[in-house]
Design a protein around this motif. Structure first.
Motif, PDB file in Angstrom:
ATOM      1  N   PHE A   1       0.844  -1.190   0.000  1.00 31.94           N
ATOM      2  CA  PHE A   1       0.000   0.000   0.000  1.00 31.94           C
ATOM      3  C   PHE A   1       0.880   1.240   0.000  1.00 31.94           C
ATOM      4  O   PHE A   1       1.880   1.291   0.730  1.00 31.94           O
ATOM      5  N   ILE A   2       0.530   2.240  -0.829  1.00 32.65           N
ATOM      6  CA  ILE A   2       1.128   3.564  -0.625  1.00 32.65           C
ATOM      7  C   ILE A   2       0.086   4.422   0.056  1.00 32.65           C
ATOM      8  O   ILE A   2      -1.103   4.408  -0.307  1.00 32.65           O
ATOM      9  N   VAL A   3       0.547   5.140   1.078  1.00 31.44           N
ATOM     10  CA  VAL A   3      -0.365   5.848   1.972  1.00 31.44           C
ATOM     11  C   VAL A   3       0.126   7.280   2.178  1.00 31.44           C
ATOM     12  O   VAL A   3       1.285   7.484   2.554  1.00 31.44           O
ATOM     13  N   PRO A   4      -0.719   8.294   1.932  1.00 28.21           N
ATOM     14  CA  PRO A   4      -0.328   9.665   2.257  1.00 28.21           C
ATOM     15  C   PRO A   4      -0.036   9.801   3.746  1.00 28.21           C
ATOM     16  O   PRO A   4      -0.682   9.155   4.580  1.00 28.21           O
ATOM     17  N   GLY A   5       0.932  10.648   4.071  1.00 29.07           N
ATOM     18  CA  GLY A   5       1.361  10.782   5.458  1.00 29.07           C
ATOM     19  C   GLY A   5       0.460  11.642   6.318  1.00 29.07           C
ATOM     20  O   GLY A   5       0.818  12.772   6.687  1.00 29.07           O
ATOM     21  N   GLY A   6      -0.690  11.130   6.657  1.00 26.20           N
ATOM     22  CA  GLY A   6      -1.615  11.840   7.524  1.00 26.20           C
ATOM     23  C   GLY A   6      -3.026  11.337   7.333  1.00 26.20           C
ATOM     24  O   GLY A   6      -3.271  10.353   6.626  1.00 26.20           O
ATOM     25  N   GLY A   7      -3.975  12.006   7.972  1.00 18.86           N
ATOM     26  CA  GLY A   7      -5.364  11.578   7.866  1.00 18.86           C
ATOM     27  C   GLY A   7      -6.315  12.733   8.093  1.00 18.86           C
ATOM     28  O   GLY A   7      -5.941  13.814   8.554  1.00 18.86           O
ATOM     29  N   LEU A   8      -7.574  12.480   7.780  1.00 23.71           N
ATOM     30  CA  LEU A   8      -8.637  13.469   7.929  1.00 23.71           C
ATOM     31  C   LEU A   8      -9.254  13.317   9.312  1.00 23.71           C
ATOM     32  O   LEU A   8      -9.592  12.211   9.733  1.00 23.71           O
ATOM     33  N   SER A   9      -9.393  14.434  10.036  1.00 24.86           N
ATOM     34  CA  SER A   9      -9.948  14.382  11.393  1.00 24.86           C
ATOM     35  C   SER A   9     -11.381  13.841  11.353  1.00 24.86           C
ATOM     36  O   SER A   9     -12.077  13.970  10.339  1.00 24.86           O
ATOM     37  N   PRO A  10     -11.839  13.235  12.457  1.00 27.04           N
ATOM     38  CA  PRO A  10     -13.197  12.652  12.475  1.00 27.04           C
ATOM     39  C   PRO A  10     -14.304  13.630  12.103  1.00 27.04           C
ATOM     40  O   PRO A  10     -15.305  13.227  11.501  1.00 27.04           O
ATOM     41  N   ASP A  11     -14.118  14.923  12.451  1.00 28.52           N
ATOM     42  CA  ASP A  11     -15.154  15.901  12.111  1.00 28.52           C
ATOM     43  C   ASP A  11     -14.940  16.530  10.738  1.00 28.52           C
ATOM     44  O   ASP A  11     -15.654  17.452  10.337  1.00 28.52           O
ATOM     45  N   ARG A  12     -13.936  16.034  10.000  1.00 33.16           N
ATOM     46  CA  ARG A  12     -13.630  16.461   8.620  1.00 33.16           C
ATOM     47  C   ARG A  12     -13.183  17.927   8.534  1.00 33.16           C
ATOM     48  O   ARG A  12     -13.209  18.517   7.464  1.00 33.16           O
ATOM     49  N   SER A  13     -12.728  18.503   9.655  1.00 34.60           N
ATOM     50  CA  SER A  13     -12.363  19.919   9.642  1.00 34.60           C
ATOM     51  C   SER A  13     -10.858  20.159   9.566  1.00 34.60           C
ATOM     52  O   SER A  13     -10.434  21.287   9.310  1.00 34.60           O
ATOM     53  N   LYS A  14     -10.038  19.106   9.796  1.00 31.06           N
ATOM     54  CA  LYS A  14      -8.590  19.293   9.846  1.00 31.06           C
ATOM     55  C   LYS A  14      -7.871  18.158   9.122  1.00 31.06           C
ATOM     56  O   LYS A  14      -8.366  17.021   9.063  1.00 31.06           O
ATOM     57  N   TRP A  15      -6.702  18.494   8.605  1.00 31.10           N
ATOM     58  CA  TRP A  15      -5.775  17.468   8.119  1.00 31.10           C
ATOM     59  C   TRP A  15      -4.751  17.224   9.219  1.00 31.10           C
ATOM     60  O   TRP A  15      -4.143  18.168   9.746  1.00 31.10           O
ATOM     61  N   LEU A  16      -4.600  15.966   9.608  1.00 33.45           N
ATOM     62  CA  LEU A  16      -3.700  15.599  10.698  1.00 33.45           C
ATOM     63  C   LEU A  16      -2.443  14.956  10.109  1.00 33.45           C
ATOM     64  O   LEU A  16      -2.450  13.774   9.756  1.00 33.45           O
ATOM     65  N   PRO A  17      -1.353  15.716   9.966  1.00 36.48           N
ATOM     66  CA  PRO A  17      -0.148  15.168   9.336  1.00 36.48           C
ATOM     67  C   PRO A  17       0.599  14.222  10.267  1.00 36.48           C
ATOM     68  O   PRO A  17       0.602  14.394  11.494  1.00 36.48           O
ATOM     69  N   SER A  18       1.230  13.212   9.664  1.00 36.26           N
ATOM     70  CA  SER A  18       2.085  12.318  10.430  1.00 36.26           C
ATOM     71  C   SER A  18       3.515  12.848  10.391  1.00 36.26           C
ATOM     72  O   SER A  18       3.825  13.775   9.637  1.00 36.26           O
ATOM     73  N   ASN A  19       4.367  12.238  11.180  1.00 37.43           N
ATOM     74  CA  ASN A  19       5.790  12.537  11.100  1.00 37.43           C
ATOM     75  C   ASN A  19       6.311  12.105   9.730  1.00 37.43           C
ATOM     76  O   ASN A  19       5.842  11.119   9.171  1.00 37.43           O
ATOM     77  N   ASN A  20       7.289  12.828   9.192  1.00 34.63           N
ATOM     78  CA  ASN A  20       7.819  12.489   7.860  1.00 34.63           C
ATOM     79  C   ASN A  20       8.448  11.106   7.799  1.00 34.63           C
ATOM     80  O   ASN A  20       8.470  10.484   6.741  1.00 34.63           O
ATOM     81  N   ASP A  21       8.972  10.622   8.920  1.00 38.18           N
ATOM     82  CA  ASP A  21       9.701   9.349   8.924  1.00 38.18           C
ATOM     83  C   ASP A  21       8.982   8.241   9.679  1.00 38.18           C
ATOM     84  O   ASP A  21       9.494   7.130   9.781  1.00 38.18           O
TER      85      ASP A  21
END
Length: 357
Positions: free
Chosen positions: A162-182
């Motif tokens: 799987f290729i996966v963007p580094g982060g996710g969409l908050s449960p309320d769909r109002s924010k992008w939650l970035p992960s650590n780069n590594d």
């Protein structure tokens, strides 16, 4: 140069005589298509060079389009990359790999459609569950994955990338939650979740009682590593999507009813040569031919076709509302192979009823 089609032409009929009743329809189809690919049997078009000093005639026969054909994969890879551009996000990506344990491989080989489908579903569900943990991503992720069934020596080794963007969409769909780069998620925690998810879905089938009990107590192999930006991630995954078990340029020779081919040792990164009887070589190749209609590229989360509205939300939150540029590619089929001048179409070539040369 020896090609896979040459081996199939020479030994395919005898192989079918001996094992044909035990072969899957998809294996019969692959043998037929690879033999016929880009030959008179497929039909095609006749072109003529526009250079008056050349006027070379070029016969361009159709490709078979079989996803197991070594001649058809490269063009599909490039087209797939171009088609995925609208899914890319301007951020870092990860490659996450889930491998089916050795004890389950005989069952998977004999029940490919069911086992591969469960492998996809359980691995995707495991990664989505762990990513929702607030200690890691804390939101809903998007995933693009492909099935891969072989080792470099064509041994059987089913796994999903799987290729996966580094982060996710908050449960309320109002924010992008970035992960650590590594770092995305801990594989030590992901492995038992994957194992439990697979066990739970396998229990709903008739295959569960055939599984050795010890497999549910061992560690299952999961890898996760950063792979750069979206373009880099696509280029990294694309060969896994459309690569086949062996390409023509790795086949070294065919003599004394044996096939020799090169492969790179994964431990030493050095090239080695393996020699197999022709029938064993054909068997190794055909075990990686997927069942008809099986979808080997799948999308989950906000990359799922049914949730592309969420992808639009993600792009809005990231300020990425434009479409990435697609770099056009030159189709070398319409360039004269002798002088490089453009070819002029002359006429279609009908399919031949006789076997290809």
């Amino acid at each position: 140069m020896v090609e896979l089609a040459d081996i199939f032409r020479r030994y395919g009929p005898d192989y079918i005589d001996r094992y044909g009743t035990r072969m899957l329809p998809s294996h019969h189809r692959a043998l037929h298509d690879i033999i016929a690919c880009r030959t008179e049997q497929m039909g095609g078009h006749l072109y003529c060079c526009e250079n008056p000093d050349c006027e070379q005639l070029v016969y361009a026969y159709h490709s078979c389009g079989n996803r197991s054909c070594p001649k058809c994969g490269q063009n599909k890879t490039q087209r797939w990359i171009e088609k995925q551009n609208n899914l890319l996000l301007k951020m870092h990506y990860f490659l996450v790999t889930f491998t089916l344990p050795r004890e389950l491989r005989p069952i998977a080989r004999s029940n490919q459609k069911v086992a591969y489908d469960l492998l996809f579903k359980s691995s995707a569900a495991a990664l989505q569950k762990l990513a929702k943990d607030p200690r890691f991503v804390g939101g809903d992720i998007g995933m693009m994955g492909g099935l891969h069934t072989w080792r470099r020596d064509m041994g059987y080794h089913p796994h999903v990338h799987f290729i996966v963007p580094g982060g996710g969409l908050s449960p309320d769909r109002s924010k992008w939650l970035p992960s650590n780069n590594d770092f995305f998620v801990p594989v030590e925690a992901l492995s038992p979740i994957f194992r439990a998810k697979f066990r739970d879905v396998l229990k709903k089938t008739d295959l569960f009682d055939s599984v050795p009990a010890g497999v549910w107590k061992k560690d299952w192999v999961v890898h996760c590593k950063p792979v750069g930006n979206g373009n880099s991630a696509l280029k990294y995954l694309a060969p896994y999507i459309y690569r086949i078990a062996i390409t023509n340029n790795r086949i070294e020779k065919l003599e004394n009813d044996q096939v020799s081919f090169r492969f790179k040792n994964s431990n030493t990164d050095h090239w080695k040569t393996k020699t197999l009887p022709a029938f064993d070589f054909i068997y190794r190749f055909l075990q990686h031919v997927l069942p008809k209609g099986f979808v080997k590229i799948r999308y989950y989360g906000f990359l799922s076709p049914s949730k592309r509205n969420l992808l639009a939300v993600v792009k809005y939150l990231l300020g990425d509302i434009g479409e990435p540029d697609v770099i056009p590619t030159v189709d070398e089929r319409y360039i004269c192979p002798h002088c490089g001048t453009k070819l002029r179409w002359v006429k279609p070539l009908p399919k031949s009823t006789r076997a290809p040369p």
